[in-house]
Scaffold this motif. Sequence first.
Motif, short mmCIF file in Angstrom:
data_model
loop_
_atom_site.label_atom_id
_atom_site.label_comp_id
_atom_site.label_asym_id
_atom_site.label_seq_id
_atom_site.Cartn_x
_atom_site.Cartn_y
_atom_site.Cartn_z
N ILE A 1 0.86 -1.18 0.00
CA ILE A 1 0.00 0.00 0.00
C ILE A 1 0.89 1.23 0.00
O ILE A 1 1.95 1.24 0.62
N SER A 2 0.49 2.25 -0.70
CA SER A 2 1.23 3.50 -0.73
C SER A 2 0.37 4.59 -0.11
O SER A 2 -0.62 5.01 -0.71
N GLN A 3 0.74 4.99 1.10
CA GLN A 3 0.00 6.03 1.82
C GLN A 3 0.99 6.92 2.54
O GLN A 3 2.07 6.46 2.95
N SER A 4 0.61 8.15 2.77
CA SER A 4 1.49 9.06 3.49
C SER A 4 0.69 9.94 4.43
O SER A 4 -0.53 10.06 4.30
N GLY A 5 1.41 10.52 5.39
CA GLY A 5 0.79 11.42 6.35
C GLY A 5 0.46 10.74 7.66
O GLY A 5 0.92 9.64 7.95
N ALA A 6 -0.36 11.40 8.46
CA ALA A 6 -0.79 10.88 9.76
C ALA A 6 -1.73 9.70 9.53
O ALA A 6 -2.72 9.82 8.81
N GLN A 7 -1.40 8.54 10.14
CA GLN A 7 -2.18 7.32 9.92
C GLN A 7 -2.28 6.50 11.21
O GLN A 7 -1.44 6.60 12.09
N THR A 8 -3.32 5.67 11.25
CA THR A 8 -3.52 4.72 12.35
C THR A 8 -3.77 3.34 11.76
O THR A 8 -4.65 3.18 10.92
N LEU A 9 -2.99 2.38 12.20
CA LEU A 9 -3.14 0.98 11.79
C LEU A 9 -3.64 0.20 13.00
O LEU A 9 -3.10 0.34 14.09
N ASP B 1 6.49 -0.69 6.46
CA ASP B 1 7.74 -0.41 5.77
C ASP B 1 7.76 1.05 5.38
O ASP B 1 6.84 1.55 4.74
N VAL B 2 8.81 1.72 5.83
CA VAL B 2 9.04 3.13 5.57
C VAL B 2 10.39 3.20 4.86
O VAL B 2 11.41 3.38 5.50
N PRO B 3 10.39 2.97 3.55
CA PRO B 3 11.68 2.82 2.85
C PRO B 3 12.64 3.95 3.18
O PRO B 3 12.23 5.10 3.19
N PRO B 4 13.88 3.60 3.51
CA PRO B 4 14.50 2.27 3.46
C PRO B 4 14.43 1.51 4.79
O PRO B 4 15.12 0.51 4.96
N TYR C 1 4.25 8.79 8.36
CA TYR C 1 5.28 8.39 7.40
C TYR C 1 4.63 8.14 6.05
O TYR C 1 3.42 8.00 5.94
N THR C 2 5.46 7.99 5.05
CA THR C 2 5.04 7.44 3.77
C THR C 2 5.37 5.96 3.83
O THR C 2 6.54 5.59 4.01
N ILE C 3 4.35 5.12 3.72
CA ILE C 3 4.56 3.68 3.88
C ILE C 3 4.33 2.95 2.56
O ILE C 3 3.62 3.44 1.68
N SER C 4 4.93 1.74 2.46
CA SER C 4 4.78 0.94 1.25
C SER C 4 4.19 -0.45 1.51
O SER C 4 3.69 -1.08 0.59
#
Length: 167
Positions: free
Chosen positions: A50-58, A75-78, A119-122
């Motif tokens: 998934i490609s998302q960025s900003g404030a998030q809650t999982l 995952d917050v590359p790298p 973060y921007t996550i992948s």
Amino acid sequence: NLLLQSNQFDTTWNAANLDTPTNGFEGYDGSNDAWLISKNNAGGRVEQNISQSGAQTLSIYAKANTSNWLALRIDVPPAAKVGYFDLQNGLVGVSDTGIDTSIESVGNGWYRCTMQFNYTISVVRVYVADSDGAVGATSGSIYIQDAQLEAGYFATPYSDTTTAAVT
């Protein structure tokens, strides 16, 4: 909910070092919609790109089985950010998630495990963990249900998704 197939862990979710996820177990909500995930090698997990960025809650609901620990990883590359959750005692373990990591009992041995970050996550990953900070054992299983990734710093009531996100 930005995750696809948010409670269908054998579809858009990839299983790594796991037996095939099995559905039909009693969930936190009284349904028979929980999943058993059983690892057959070190690092057993389900994951979704998934490609998302900003404030998030999982968040995800989980219950101990032969393993008492769950790990959530983004995952917050790298790099990667991980939070560990004790499903026997209802405690947060080692955590490097950015903003906050929490666990809440919802009854009958079930917990809602949550992490907040910016973060921007992948990739989102859900591990069968062995202990605090460890995923290296080659066996163990937990129950999971209702994964959710949402914008913002608060876990809201679960919204089911299929082939599209729900906003």
